[in-house]
Design a protein around this motif. Structure first.
Motif, PDB file in Angstrom:
ATOM      1  N   UNK A  79      -8.822  17.819 -11.072  1.00 37.04           N
ATOM      2  CA  UNK A  79     -10.029  18.631 -11.258  1.00 37.04           C
ATOM      3  C   UNK A  79     -11.249  17.780 -11.586  1.00 37.04           C
ATOM      4  N   UNK A  80     -11.254  16.534 -11.123  1.00 35.38           N
ATOM      5  CA  UNK A  80     -12.407  15.661 -11.291  1.00 35.38           C
ATOM      6  C   UNK A  80     -13.077  15.416  -9.940  1.00 35.38           C
ATOM      7  N   UNK A  81     -12.298  14.945  -8.947  1.00 29.95           N
ATOM      8  CA  UNK A  81     -12.831  14.660  -7.610  1.00 29.95           C
ATOM      9  C   UNK A  81     -11.705  14.868  -6.606  1.00 29.95           C
ATOM     10  N   UNK A  82     -11.515  16.114  -6.133  1.00 27.75           N
ATOM     11  CA  UNK A  82     -10.386  16.403  -5.230  1.00 27.75           C
ATOM     12  C   UNK A  82     -10.412  15.594  -3.939  1.00 27.75           C
ATOM     13  N   UNK A  83     -11.562  15.094  -3.530  1.00 28.86           N
ATOM     14  CA  UNK A  83     -11.628  14.350  -2.277  1.00 28.86           C
ATOM     15  C   UNK A  83     -11.140  12.927  -2.366  1.00 28.86           C
ATOM     16  N   UNK A  84     -10.954  12.404  -3.544  1.00 31.13           N
ATOM     17  CA  UNK A  84     -10.539  11.003  -3.667  1.00 31.13           C
ATOM     18  C   UNK A  84      -9.061  10.851  -3.298  1.00 31.13           C
ATOM     19  N   UNK A  85      -8.717   9.742  -2.614  1.00 30.34           N
ATOM     20  CA  UNK A  85      -7.299   9.542  -2.247  1.00 30.34           C
ATOM     21  C   UNK A  85      -6.441   9.244  -3.465  1.00 30.34           C
ATOM     22  N   UNK A  86      -5.164   9.551  -3.341  1.00 28.43           N
ATOM     23  CA  UNK A  86      -4.199   9.269  -4.406  1.00 28.43           C
ATOM     24  C   UNK A  86      -3.091   8.387  -3.836  1.00 28.43           C
ATOM     25  N   UNK A  87      -2.426   7.654  -4.735  1.00 27.53           N
ATOM     26  CA  UNK A  87      -1.456   6.636  -4.312  1.00 27.53           C
ATOM     27  C   UNK A  87      -0.068   7.020  -4.808  1.00 27.53           C
ATOM     28  N   UNK A  88       0.918   6.836  -3.945  1.00 28.00           N
ATOM     29  CA  UNK A  88       2.316   7.036  -4.326  1.00 28.00           C
ATOM     30  C   UNK A  88       2.939   5.675  -4.621  1.00 28.00           C
ATOM     31  N   UNK A  89       3.602   5.570  -5.751  1.00 28.11           N
ATOM     32  CA  UNK A  89       4.268   4.337  -6.172  1.00 28.11           C
ATOM     33  C   UNK A  89       5.779   4.540  -6.089  1.00 28.11           C
ATOM     34  N   UNK A  90       6.536   3.432  -5.946  1.00 30.77           N
ATOM     35  CA  UNK A  90       7.992   3.521  -5.829  1.00 30.77           C
ATOM     36  C   UNK A  90       8.654   2.486  -6.740  1.00 30.77           C
ATOM     37  N   UNK A  91       9.795   2.886  -7.272  1.00 30.26           N
ATOM     38  CA  UNK A  91      10.540   1.956  -8.116  1.00 30.26           C
ATOM     39  C   UNK A  91      11.965   2.483  -8.266  1.00 30.26           C
ATOM     40  N   UNK A  92      12.964   1.603  -8.230  1.00 30.05           N
ATOM     41  CA  UNK A  92      14.346   2.064  -8.406  1.00 30.05           C
ATOM     42  C   UNK A  92      14.635   2.370  -9.873  1.00 30.05           C
ATOM     43  N   UNK A  93      15.556   3.299 -10.084  1.00 33.28           N
ATOM     44  CA  UNK A  93      16.066   3.618 -11.410  1.00 33.28           C
ATOM     45  C   UNK A  93      17.578   3.417 -11.346  1.00 33.28           C
ATOM     46  N   UNK A  94      18.033   2.331 -11.957  1.00 34.88           N
ATOM     47  CA  UNK A  94      19.442   1.981 -11.844  1.00 34.88           C
ATOM     48  C   UNK A  94      20.325   2.817 -12.747  1.00 34.88           C
ATOM     49  N   UNK A  95      21.643   2.771 -12.460  1.00 35.18           N
ATOM     50  CA  UNK A  95      22.612   3.512 -13.260  1.00 35.18           C
ATOM     51  C   UNK A  95      22.521   3.083 -14.724  1.00 35.18           C
ATOM     52  N   UNK A  96      22.444   4.035 -15.612  1.00 30.72           N
ATOM     53  CA  UNK A  96      22.360   3.760 -17.046  1.00 30.72           C
ATOM     54  C   UNK A  96      20.952   3.533 -17.554  1.00 30.72           C
ATOM     55  N   UNK A  97      19.993   3.326 -16.634  1.00 37.79           N
ATOM     56  CA  UNK A  97      18.601   3.171 -17.070  1.00 37.79           C
ATOM     57  C   UNK A  97      18.005   4.539 -17.385  1.00 37.79           C
ATOM     58  N   UNK A  98      16.979   4.513 -18.216  1.00 38.32           N
ATOM     59  CA  UNK A  98      16.376   5.776 -18.660  1.00 38.32           C
ATOM     60  C   UNK A  98      14.907   5.802 -18.279  1.00 38.32           C
ATOM     61  N   UNK A  99      14.511   6.893 -17.620  1.00 40.31           N
ATOM     62  CA  UNK A  99      13.113   7.115 -17.250  1.00 40.31           C
ATOM     63  C   UNK A  99      12.508   8.138 -18.216  1.00 40.31           C
ATOM     64  N   UNK A 100      11.358   7.796 -18.792  1.00 45.04           N
ATOM     65  CA  UNK A 100      10.685   8.670 -19.760  1.00 45.04           C
ATOM     66  C   UNK A 100       9.300   9.058 -19.256  1.00 45.04           C
ATOM     67  N   UNK A 101       9.050  10.353 -19.167  1.00 48.23           N
ATOM     68  CA  UNK A 101       7.718  10.898 -18.939  1.00 48.23           C
ATOM     69  C   UNK A 101       7.327  11.668 -20.198  1.00 48.23           C
ATOM     70  N   UNK A 102       6.073  11.556 -20.632  1.00 48.81           N
ATOM     71  CA  UNK A 102       5.688  12.079 -21.946  1.00 48.81           C
ATOM     72  C   UNK A 102       4.208  12.417 -21.953  1.00 48.81           C
ATOM     73  N   UNK A 103       3.789  13.203 -22.948  1.00 46.88           N
ATOM     74  CA  UNK A 103       2.363  13.482 -23.149  1.00 46.88           C
ATOM     75  C   UNK A 103       1.841  12.630 -24.307  1.00 46.88           C
ATOM     76  N   UNK A 104       0.518  12.636 -24.451  1.00 43.98           N
ATOM     77  CA  UNK A 104      -0.085  11.694 -25.399  1.00 43.98           C
ATOM     78  C   UNK A 104       0.267  11.975 -26.853  1.00 43.98           C
ATOM     79  N   UNK A 105       0.717  13.201 -27.174  1.00 42.57           N
ATOM     80  CA  UNK A 105       1.083  13.494 -28.566  1.00 42.57           C
ATOM     81  C   UNK A 105       2.202  12.611 -29.080  1.00 42.57           C
ATOM     82  N   UNK A 106       3.004  12.037 -28.151  1.00 42.51           N
ATOM     83  CA  UNK A 106       4.111  11.178 -28.571  1.00 42.51           C
ATOM     84  C   UNK A 106       3.638   9.782 -28.933  1.00 42.51           C
ATOM     85  N   UNK A 107       2.461   9.383 -28.465  1.00 41.39           N
ATOM     86  CA  UNK A 107       2.042   7.987 -28.639  1.00 41.39           C
ATOM     87  C   UNK A 107       0.670   7.823 -29.276  1.00 41.39           C
ATOM     88  N   UNK A 108      -0.130   8.871 -29.317  1.00 42.53           N
ATOM     89  CA  UNK A 108      -1.519   8.714 -29.727  1.00 42.53           C
ATOM     90  C   UNK A 108      -1.692   8.977 -31.221  1.00 42.53           C
TER      91      UNK A 108
END
Length: 702
Positions: free
Chosen positions: A592-621
């Motif tokens: 909701x800032x500039x819908x016309x701007x392009x966005x980028x897709x990134x890729x990375x493997x997540x190996x067996x036993x590894x943990x991926x964390x997505x979070x909001x700023x309340x956890x770190x700020x």
């Protein structure tokens, strides 16, 4: 041997008036400057009868004759008065003495006079003032006798006596005439007794110009009334300092002033965003002027109709000096007969607690234990009515042997509680809106899907200090091609609008991600979401990370592709080694800032036993701290618990936040083909606590 002759010039500058006479006719042969100043010029060489002719001189002349006749000195100590020249005081006063002496002209007399005008005038003025004081005292005594107050005198040891009666009329007990302070302190209010005794002892010790103190005493008709005592010290050289004081009943004046002050404070309660704050401010108007503690219990609905009424403690305030109040949690209880009657009859109820027993259902058990610990003597239940409906029940208590409140105290408590209608109405309306938003947001925080080859867990913790609704969210759902979509997002704001926008964005993102094919990247999904939000007028500043995870081969690993719209970067916690951030050098702008701007897709493997964390700023700020410091702290905490089950890891991360000021949302993913299936979103917070958005700081993130 001849007698030495007097040399009169030796007295020229003496401060005493000196005159010298010689011969039987007392010829004036000498006088000094002080004599001239007192009596004026006199003719030298003239007989005394010619030199002193003013009225009253006969006694002086007779004294001269007597001294010359028998050679004995004489003193006249009675004040003599003589007229003065024009321009000076009307009269001068003096005393004098006459002594025989020898002069160059034969036997003579030395006369010495002392001016006593100032001393005599001072004595006369003191006598006049004494008469005036006596007259003023007589008038004062008459005035005091007609006034509604008592007059007393206290000696240096603190014992007192009554001059004008009145103590018995006020207290119903005779004045302790010969008693020490302990005698009259018996009828002083228990909570005022120590302070009153200390102030009186300090006055006896330090002797201030005025002792002025207001305190309560038990009245002859029951209850307590406010008295005001004023006294002044009167020092005496022979018996120390005594005190003259007055005491009068100021109850009506005091109560009128208190009522005005408390009603003004209640009317000034600000329109708080939270009902807890509004009710706490209202309770604080009663403490400590009218009661020792006040708790407010919110009712479930207008007048709480039904067989049972459940109330929840929403606020409480205690006077200084009492132990800390119990926490607000676990403070819900079912109203018993006394409390229910106060609600249904809309009438205050006073309960006697001197026996230590609390009727069932008057307060929660945790509150009852606290009241027993502080020796509560009474409990007053007061319904709070807003717009014609009873919305809450207030409970006030007297503690530590305080006497129960009188009818006037209860009426004033009730009147004060009813004064803050506007702010309470506003707070309750906001609470109802917030509750609706909470229900909505809870419905959107769905349980992550079951996966046979990986574990997914999520947690949500509302902020403790902000408003209870907002725009933090997480999501996880299976796509038609078997891949897994995971999203974390944060809409700016802490209000119903933020929660509503969050729900709309989440629903649109789900629809876009689910209906597009495998070739549709996370960047495409966020770009389409941005375009749709602008076109439909849903736009609000928001950040998000949207990821798609696909199982990659038989080794248990997964491939993740994601796009980041201005959100804190995902964290990947390996089986061994330090966690790392999945961050791009140039993160895409928020939604909701500039819908016309392009966005980028990134890729990375997540190996067996590894943990991926997505979070909001309340956890770190943390306010005042750089965001990178909080993310580094998250990485350390995640590394500590990397081998725990995924749900326990999420609990560990949330628990490490010392001061929850903002909402916390976190979703974790771990490939684990060998382990048991884990799923669920336990610990999403308590219904009714609500959520809050992520604030307006997303633009600073990269």
């Amino acid at each position: 041997m001849p007698e030495p002759q007097l040399t009169p010039e030796a007295f020229d500058h003496a401060v005493v008036a000196i005159a010298l006479t010689a011969g039987t006719d007392h010829r004036l042969v000498y006088y000094n400057h002080a004599f001239r100043a007192l009596f004026g010029d006199r003719p030298l060489g003239a007989p005394a009868r010619e030199a002193f002719t003013e009225p009253g001189s006969e006694r002086f002349l007779a004294t001269l004759d007597a001294v010359l006749a028998d050679g004995t000195a004489r003193q006249v100590t009675a004040h003599r008065t003589l007229g003065c020249p024009a321009g000076e005081p009307t009269h001068r006063h003096f005393v004098y003495s006459c002594s025989p002496t020898t002069t160059g002209e034969g036997p003579g007399i030395l006369a010495a006079a002392i001016d006593t005008t100032a001393e005599l005038h001072s004595a006369l003025e003191a006598e006049r003032q004494s008469a005036e004081r006596l007259e003023a005292l007589q008038r004062y005594e008459a005035l005091i006798a007609a006034a509604a107050q008592m007059v007393w005198v206290a000696r240096a040891d603190g014992t007192a006596g009554e001059l004008m009666p009145g103590w018995e009329e006020i207290t119903g007990q005779p004045f302790p005439e010969a008693a020490t302070a302990d005698g009259w302190l018996d009828v002083v209010h228990p909570q005022d007794r120590a302070d009153t005794a200390a102030r009186w002892a300090a006055a006896l010790r330090e002797l201030p110009a005025v002792f002025d103190h207001t305190f309560r005493v038990r009245s002859a008709t029951g209850g307590y009334r406010h008295l005001r005592s004023r006294a002044v010290p009167v020092p005496h050289e022979d018996r120390g300092t005594e005190w003259i004081g007055t005491t009068r009943d100021i109850e009506d004046h005091w109560r009128g002033r208190l009522r005005e002050r408390l009603l003004a404070r209640a009317g000034a309660v600000t329109e708080a965003e939270r009902a807890e704050d509004a009710f706490a401010a209202l309770a604080a108007t009663l403490v400590p002027d009218l009661t020792d503690v006040c708790a407010v219990y919110l009712l479930p609905g207008p007048d709480a109709a039904g067989e049972e009424i459940t109330a929840t403690r929403i606020a409480s305030v205690a006077r200084p000096g009492l132990p800390p109040l119990p926490p607000l949690e676990r403070q819900t209880f079912t109203l018993g007969p006394h409390a229910r009657r106060a609600v249904t009859d809309r009438t205050p109820a006073l309960l006697d607690l001197t026996a230590g027993a609390f009727p069932t259902g008057t307060v929660p058990e945790i509150s009852a234990r606290w009241l027993r610990a502080v020796r509560a003597t009474s409990l007053t239940l007061l319904p709070i009515v807003v717009d014609g409906a009873v919305v809450a029940l207030a409970a006030t208590a007297g503690c530590q042997d305080a006497p129960p409140p009188g009818p006037a105290d209860i009426d004033l408590q009730h009147e004060v509680l009813q004064r803050a209608q506007a702010p309470l109405r506003q707070a309750l309306a906001l609470q109802r809106a917030r509750h609706a938003a909470v229900v909505l947001q809870r419905a959107l925080l769905t349980t992550p899907p079951r996966l046979g080859a990986a574990a997914v867990a999520a947690r949500y913790q509302p902020g403790s200090r902000n408003a209870e609704i907002g725009g933090d969210w997480y999501d996880a759902f299976a796509l038609p091609d078997g891949s897994l979509a995971i999203t974390i997002g944060d809409v700016a704001g802490h209000d119903l609008a933020a929660a509503t926008t969050m729900g709309q964005l989440r629903a649109m993102l789900r629809s876009i991600a689910y209906t597009r094919g495998h070739a549709h990247t996370p960047a495409d999904t966020l770009r389409e979401l941005d375009t749709a939000a602008e076109g439909l007028g849903v736009g609000s500043f928001a950040t998000a990370v949207h990821a798609r995870l696909v199982r990659n081969g038989a080794d248990g690993g997964w491939e993740m592709e994601w796009a980041n719209a201005g959100h804190p970067p995902p964290v990947l916690v390996p089986v061994d080694g330090p966690p790392r951030l999945l961050a791009a050098e140039d993160a895409d702008v928020p939604l909701c800032v500039d819908p016309g701007r392009p966005r980028v897709t990134h890729r990375h493997p997540v190996g067996a036993g590894e943990t991926l964390l997505l979070y909001t700023d309340g956890l770190v700020e943390v306010p005042g701290e750089h965001l990178n410091d909080g993310i580094a702290r998250l990485c350390r905490s995640a590394a500590e618990a990397r081998h725990q089950p995924l749900a326990d890891l999420c609990d560990h991360l949330v628990a490490r936040v010392a001061d929850v000021r903002d909402d916390i949302a976190v979703i974790a993913f771990r490939p684990d083909p060998q382990g048991p299936v884990q799923h669920g979103a336990a610990g999403q917070g308590t219904a009714g606590q609500g959520t809050a958005g992520g604030g307006g700081r997303k633009g600073k993130r990269r």
